[in-house]
Motif scaffolding. Structure first.
Motif, PDB file in Angstrom:
ATOM      1  N   PRO B  13      -0.304   9.243   6.452  1.00  0.00           N
ATOM      2  CA  PRO B  13       0.147   8.065   6.339  1.00  0.00           C
ATOM      3  C   PRO B  13      -0.754   7.599   5.476  1.00  0.00           C
ATOM      4  N   PRO B  14      -0.357   6.275   4.590  1.00  0.00           N
ATOM      5  CA  PRO B  14      -1.379   5.344   4.324  1.00  0.00           C
ATOM      6  C   PRO B  14      -1.794   4.045   5.646  1.00  0.00           C
ATOM      7  N   PRO B  15      -3.633   3.574   5.339  1.00  0.00           N
ATOM      8  CA  PRO B  15      -3.744   2.705   6.528  1.00  0.00           C
ATOM      9  C   PRO B  15      -2.716   1.432   6.889  1.00  0.00           C
ATOM     10  N   VAL B  16      -2.387   1.656   7.946  1.00  0.00           N
ATOM     11  CA  VAL B  16      -1.657  -0.077   8.304  1.00  0.00           C
ATOM     12  C   VAL B  16      -1.700  -1.590   7.633  1.00  0.00           C
ATOM     13  N   SER B  17      -2.734  -1.776   7.168  1.00  0.00           N
ATOM     14  CA  SER B  17      -3.106  -2.904   5.951  1.00  0.00           C
ATOM     15  C   SER B  17      -2.388  -2.210   5.122  1.00  0.00           C
ATOM     16  N   GLN B  18      -2.348  -1.225   4.791  1.00  0.00           N
ATOM     17  CA  GLN B  18      -0.904  -1.304   3.400  1.00  0.00           C
ATOM     18  C   GLN B  18       0.285  -1.720   3.290  1.00  0.00           C
ATOM     19  N   THR B  19       0.647  -1.782   4.845  1.00  0.00           N
ATOM     20  CA  THR B  19       1.726  -1.614   4.510  1.00  0.00           C
ATOM     21  C   THR B  19       2.846  -2.441   5.373  1.00  0.00           C
ATOM     22  N   GLY B  20       3.779  -2.958   5.448  1.00  0.00           N
ATOM     23  CA  GLY B  20       4.955  -3.356   6.536  1.00  0.00           C
ATOM     24  C   GLY B  20       4.789  -5.126   6.020  1.00  0.00           C
ATOM     25  N   VAL B  21       5.458  -6.149   6.348  1.00  0.00           N
ATOM     26  CA  VAL B  21       4.951  -7.512   5.855  1.00  0.00           C
ATOM     27  C   VAL B  21       3.732  -7.656   6.386  1.00  0.00           C
ATOM     28  N   ILE B  22       2.894  -7.545   6.940  1.00  0.00           N
ATOM     29  CA  ILE B  22       1.454  -8.275   6.854  1.00  0.00           C
ATOM     30  C   ILE B  22       0.957  -7.467   5.983  1.00  0.00           C
ATOM     31  N   GLY B  23       0.650  -6.056   6.108  1.00  0.00           N
ATOM     32  CA  GLY B  23       0.365  -5.725   4.446  1.00  0.00           C
ATOM     33  C   GLY B  23       0.921  -6.587   2.817  1.00  0.00           C
ATOM     34  N   TRP B  24       2.152  -5.989   2.928  1.00  0.00           N
ATOM     35  CA  TRP B  24       2.673  -6.743   2.242  1.00  0.00           C
ATOM     36  C   TRP B  24       2.237  -7.666   1.713  1.00  0.00           C
ATOM     37  N   MET B  25       2.204  -8.653   2.558  1.00  0.00           N
ATOM     38  CA  MET B  25       1.602 -10.484   2.369  1.00  0.00           C
ATOM     39  C   MET B  25       0.081 -10.837   1.941  1.00  0.00           C
ATOM     40  N   ARG B  26      -0.099  -9.282   2.516  1.00  0.00           N
ATOM     41  CA  ARG B  26      -1.535 -10.017   2.322  1.00  0.00           C
ATOM     42  C   ARG B  26      -1.866  -9.638   0.626  1.00  0.00           C
ATOM     43  N   GLU B  27      -1.275  -8.590   0.552  1.00  0.00           N
ATOM     44  CA  GLU B  27      -1.446  -7.765  -0.629  1.00  0.00           C
ATOM     45  C   GLU B  27      -0.943  -9.147  -1.825  1.00  0.00           C
ATOM     46  N   ASN B  28       0.128  -9.257  -1.615  1.00  0.00           N
ATOM     47  CA  ASN B  28       1.021 -10.184  -2.468  1.00  0.00           C
ATOM     48  C   ASN B  28       0.257 -10.866  -2.310  1.00  0.00           C
ATOM     49  N   LEU B  29       0.400 -12.528  -1.059  1.00  0.00           N
ATOM     50  CA  LEU B  29       0.219 -14.048  -1.561  1.00  0.00           C
ATOM     51  C   LEU B  29      -1.109 -14.461  -0.980  1.00  0.00           C
TER      52      LEU B  29
END
Lengths: 256, 367
Positions: B13-29
């Motif tokens: 599975p992909p690393p946790v930092s890439q998925t979920g709400v936190i991952g999305w916010m870190r990635e996009n915002l």
């Protein structure tokens, strides 16, 4: 044409091209093409790119218009008469280099479209025929998918099945394997070989010399818009007569 | 020495930092300091705009009452819209006959639902109903004179009703006409091609206002004495022809994007020109032109407001007329905001539908 020749052409001759010329504007692409293809004969056309191979076979079903000479397909001469053109196109199947499947229709719909709309075959019957041919090209399980979901080799086999659904008496292949990944070429060639073994009249523009050796009755070499040499495959490959043929063969068989 | 890997690597599975709400916010915002700053600023701008709109249109607005004296809040005075609602919706269509317009709406809505949605697979009957029955029925319903219905002159039509009549007639006429013009422009017959190019280039070269003005003022001067078309019909013809020229160019763009091989494959199977066009080329060309077609529809829908120039009282002009009423002086803002909101609802609806349709018709690779 005399009466005797006419009768003969209807019985044994599938395609007859007599003194055909074609120009693209000022450019003389096809020069004095003379070719007779018998029923059940399998012909491979080869030659360097730009030599007019594709243009020649595209003239046979009038995707290109010739300006001089005669083309007689299945006893019907190609003229500007749209009815005759349509009549010939119904009997002549064509497989293209880039497949040209209809991307907005499923595989099955691709195969049934022309029988339903051109031959007025009932839908159920057309579908049964289509499934039969899809089984022959070994992809019946893809019938409900769209062309975009298939690999190149599968798409080309669908294209072959689509042509066969019209029950053509002649099949034209315009570099059917040139756009394929190497590992997919053999699946298409196998389909073509099995078609050839059943006695279909075929004209095939291809660079697959292995295919030419196995199935062709005659190999035609074209260069600069002219037919330079015609011979049975063994003769053609082992003892080419013209210099241009020798040069071409040495170039393409260099690595083989 | 050859290096050989004998075991297959398992799928992880992909690393946790890439998925979920936190991952999305870190990635996009908050992917960089600049990005984080932009996020904060944008959130503030959104808050500022929304709070202003909400307090103007809802919190401080007045909804109840009959006259402007009832408007005591600092926000919008929706009482104005409420008091004139009937006129805004139907124009001067007689009050006791307005049910006829409503029946027309219902008939059209039923047809639109079955044609546009996915409920029925075979669209033959719904299409026949919507494109043949509904227009005929609406014509008799709206103008009357038959079946004991009282005649309502088109000069009494107005408001949103008139806007919708103008928009839907021009949309339904301009698309098929545009397709024909586009095919004509690509025809191999020089006369046909010249006529189509001439028409398209002429119409595209003049503003809609002049077309409407010509249709309403100039045309009667050339017609023989006593021969007179209805003003609404003249506007409809003008708008339909105008948008057909634009539609033709949109469709032509779609036609040009279809590879030549498609036509060749269709021909090689024995299909005639019209079969190949109708079954192979147009379905694909129209599909890729959906965004531009809808864009043209939206433009056309908003351009209906220009009929004001020839004295037809569409949604915008009837609201504008209302603001000049001395009882309601100073209500222009409410009027325009309301008109804008109505237009926005229709245009946004068209836009969303086109996106849905595009996705539905997508048949290529898409996971």
């Amino acid at each position: 044409m005399s009466e005797a020749a006419k009768t003969q052409s209807q019985n044994d001759v599938a395609i007859q091209i007599i003194g055909m010329h074609k120009w693209y504007g000022e450019f003389h692409v096809l020069k004095d093409i003379n070719l007779t293809v018998d029923r059940g004969e399998r012909i491979v056309v080869c030659g360097p790119s730009g030599s007019g191979k594709s243009t020649m076979i595209r003239c046979i079903n009038r995707l290109e218009e010739h300006q001089q000479g005669q083309i007689i397909v299945d006893g019907i001469e190609l003229t500007n008469d749209v009815k005759k053109i349509d009549e010939i196109r119904r009997e002549v199947g064509m497989v293209f280099q880039h497949f040209n499947l209809f991307p907005h229709l499923t595989v099955l719909e691709n195969c049934t479209l022309a029988p339903i709309w051109v031959r007025k075959t009932p839908k159920a019957e057309a579908e049964a025929t289509a499934m039969k041919f899809l089984e022959r090209v070994k992809i019946p399980e893809q019938a409900l998918k769209y062309p975009g979901q298939l690999s190149g080799g599968q798409q080309q086999r669908v294209a072959i099945a689509r042509s066969l659904c019209m029950n053509p008496r002649i099949m034209l292949f315009d570099e059917p394997t040139s756009a394929l990944d190497p590992e997919m070429i053999s699946e298409v060639l196998d389909t073509m070989i099995s078609l050839a073994e059943e006695g279909m009249t075929m004209i095939c523009v291809t660079h697959e010399m292995g295919f030419a050796k196995t199935v062709a009755d005659r190999v035609i070499f074209m260069d600069a818009g002219e037919i330079i040499e015609q011979a049975p495959p063994t003769e053609f490959f082992e003892n080419p007569q013209s210099e241009r043929t020798q040069l071409f063969l040495s170039q393409i068989l260099h690595n083989a | 020495m050859a290096i050989v890997k004998t075991e297959r690597h398992e799928d992880l599975p992909p690393p946790v930092s890439q998925t979920g709400v936190i991952g999305w916010m870190r990635e996009n915002l908050f992917s960089s300091p600049l990005n984080a700053l932009l996020t904060v600023v944008s959130i503030y701008v959104i808050y500022w705009a929304l709070s202003g709109i909400i307090s103007y249109a809802f919190i401080n607005a007045n909804f109840v009452g009959e006259t402007r004296e009832d408007c005591t809040g600092s926000g919008a005075c929706w009482v104005f819209i409420k008091a004139r609602f009937g006129q805004i919706m139907y124009g001067f269509y007689p009050v006791e006959e307005r049910w006829r317009v409503d029946v027309g709406y219902v008939l059209a809505a039923i047809g639109l639902f079955f044609v546009l949605s996915d409920v029925v697979k075979n669209k033959k009957w719904p299409a026949l109903y919507l494109f043949v029955f509904v227009p005929v029925a609406c014509f008799f319903l709206f103008s009357g004179g038959y079946f004991g219905l009282e005649v309502v002159e088109t000069s009494q039509w107005g408001g949103l009703f008139l806007t919708l009549v103008l928009a839907s007639v021009s949309i339904f006429v301009s698309l098929p006409l545009g397709i024909v013009l586009a095919l004509g422009r690509r025809s191999s017959m020089p006369i046909v091609r010249m006529l189509c190019v001439g028409f398209i280039e002429f119409v595209r070269g003049v503003p809609l206002i002049t077309v409407l003005f010509m249709a309403s003022v100039m045309l009667p001067l050339f017609l023989p004495e006593g021969m007179n078309f209805d003003k609404l019909i003249r506007a409809l013809v003008g708008m339909s022809l105008f948008s057909a020229a634009y539609m033709a160019e949109v469709v032509r763009g779609g036609l040009q994007a279809i590879p030549k091989g498609q036509m060749e494959a269709a021909k090689s199977l024995g299909l005639g020109y019209w079969q190949a066009m109708g079954l192979i080329i147009l379905p694909q060309a129209l599909k890729i032109s959906i965004p531009s077609i809808v864009n043209t529809f939206i433009g056309l829908f908003k351009d209906t407001t220009l009929v004001l120039i020839i004295g037809l009282l569409d949604l915008l002009s009837i609201v504008k007329a209302g603001t000049t009423d001395k009882e309601w002086v100073g209500m222009a803002t409410e009027g325009y905001v309301f008109v804008a909101a109505v237009f926005w609802v229709f245009c946004f609806g068209m836009s969303r539908y086109s996106i849905w349709l595009e996705n539905k018709l997508h048949t290529g690779h898409k996971r």
